[in-house]
Design an enzyme around this catalytic site. Structure first.
Site, PDB file in Angstrom:
ATOM      1  N   SER A  67       0.831  -1.197   0.000  1.00  0.00           N
ATOM      2  CA  SER A  67       0.000   0.000   0.000  1.00  0.00           C
ATOM      3  C   SER A  67       0.875   1.261   0.000  1.00  0.00           C
ATOM      4  O   SER A  67       1.638   1.469  -0.935  1.00  0.00           O
ATOM      5  CB  SER A  67      -0.966  -0.082   1.190  1.00  0.00           C
ATOM      6  OG  SER A  67      -1.934   0.926   1.114  1.00  0.00           O
ATOM      7  N   ASP A  98     -10.060  -3.878  -5.419  1.00  0.00           N
ATOM      8  CA  ASP A  98      -9.429  -2.907  -4.518  1.00  0.00           C
ATOM      9  C   ASP A  98     -10.158  -1.569  -4.600  1.00  0.00           C
ATOM     10  O   ASP A  98     -10.168  -0.929  -5.657  1.00  0.00           O
ATOM     11  CB  ASP A  98      -7.948  -2.749  -4.925  1.00  0.00           C
ATOM     12  CG  ASP A  98      -7.155  -1.940  -3.921  1.00  0.00           C
ATOM     13  OD1 ASP A  98      -7.741  -1.092  -3.217  1.00  0.00           O
ATOM     14  OD2 ASP A  98      -5.929  -2.156  -3.839  1.00  0.00           O
ATOM     15  N   HIS A 143      -8.064  -4.584  -1.099  1.00  0.00           N
ATOM     16  CA  HIS A 143      -6.802  -3.898  -0.803  1.00  0.00           C
ATOM     17  C   HIS A 143      -5.946  -4.735   0.145  1.00  0.00           C
ATOM     18  O   HIS A 143      -4.721  -4.621   0.143  1.00  0.00           O
ATOM     19  CB  HIS A 143      -7.099  -2.520  -0.207  1.00  0.00           C
ATOM     20  CG  HIS A 143      -5.911  -1.606  -0.218  1.00  0.00           C
ATOM     21  ND1 HIS A 143      -5.344  -1.131  -1.386  1.00  0.00           N
ATOM     22  CD2 HIS A 143      -5.155  -1.078   0.788  1.00  0.00           C
ATOM     23  CE1 HIS A 143      -4.313  -0.355  -1.086  1.00  0.00           C
ATOM     24  NE2 HIS A 143      -4.174  -0.320   0.230  1.00  0.00           N
TER      25      HIS A 143
HETATM   26  C1  MLT Z   1      -1.376   5.982  -0.215  1.00  0.00           C
HETATM   27  O1  MLT Z   1      -1.733   6.979   0.392  1.00  0.00           O
HETATM   28  O2  MLT Z   1      -0.191   5.690  -0.400  1.00  0.00           O
HETATM   29  C2  MLT Z   1      -2.466   5.115  -0.750  1.00  0.00           C
HETATM   30  O3  MLT Z   1      -3.672   5.792  -0.675  1.00  0.00           O
HETATM   31  C3  MLT Z   1      -2.514   3.824  -0.030  1.00  0.00           C
HETATM   32  C4  MLT Z   1      -2.801   3.998   1.430  1.00  0.00           C
HETATM   33  O4  MLT Z   1      -1.878   4.204   2.189  1.00  0.00           O
HETATM   34  O5  MLT Z   1      -3.973   3.915   1.823  1.00  0.00           O
END
Ligand code: MLT
Length: 208
Positions: free
Chosen positions: A105, A155, A186
């Protein structure tokens, strides 16, 4: 900057020939989060696991965002370079080679930024639920760099078109990209672990 500026964990390798891993957690995680995953996908690898230095309502991240999926790109660049410096200094301190990033992520997004901005820092990367980190990415030379990109079909954070664009961007830069879209959201699934483990195993076999 010194590498101690990142709170981190380091676990030395217990098996020669296993690539060192740079573990990069998701929003709200910390340096302990992905140690178990690292051990599952590459038993015996040295593990270098920093904690993101940006806080969002108390939750550690690797760069600032303006909204979900909308990044502060100046901060992405600055933080990617900071992380690159951390990796170089930690390599000297711990005597390890260029690591393969394993990012989830937000951690996958900073790993993607690092690949594009400082292509020499990483030996390769496993990007779990990653997005395009920069709208105007520089032309990087990622010739032959192995990258595994695992996306979730359902996701809610990463639209399918976005991960496809990231795969294309990395491939155009010369990386050897394997992109798989899994029946997942996700969050990580068992399939992520299995595919990541097999992919690292192949990498090790090729290097031997
Ligand atoms: C991010 O901010 O890098 C993406 O939205 C993934 C997350 O951290 O939720």
């Amino acid at each position: 900057m010194t590498e101690s500026a990142f709170i981190h964990r380091f676990e030395p390798a217990t098996r020669a020939g296993s690539p060192p891993l740079l573990l990069l957690h998701g929003t709200g995680g910390d340096e302990n989060d992905l140690l178990g995953l690292g051990k599952m996908i590459s038993p015996g690898s040295a593990l270098l696991s920093p904690r993101g230095r940006v806080l969002e309502h108390g939750m550690p991240r690797f760069f600032r965002r303006l909204a979900e999926g909308v990044f502060d790109e100046a901060d992405v660049r600055r933080r990617a370079h900071e992380l690159g410096d951390f990796v170089s200094e930690a390599r000297q301190r711990y005597g390890i080679g260029a690591p393969v990033a394993v990012g989830f992520s937000n951690g996958a997004n900073i790993a993607a930024a690092l690949l594009l901005l400082e292509p020499d820092v990483l030996a390769g990367a496993i990007l779990l639920r990653a997005m395009v980190p920069l709208s105007d990415a520089p032309t990087a030379d990622l010739a032959g760099k192995p990258i595994l990109l695992l996306s979730g079909q359902g996701d809610p954070i990463v639209p399918a078109g976005n991960s496809a664009r990231l795969a294309a961007l990395l491939s155009q830069a010369g990386a050897s990209v394997t992109h798989r879209v899994l029946p997942a959201g996700h969050q990580l699934s068992q399939a992520d672990v299995t595919l990541a483990r097999d992919w690292i195993g192949n990498l090790e076999a090729k290097a031997a």
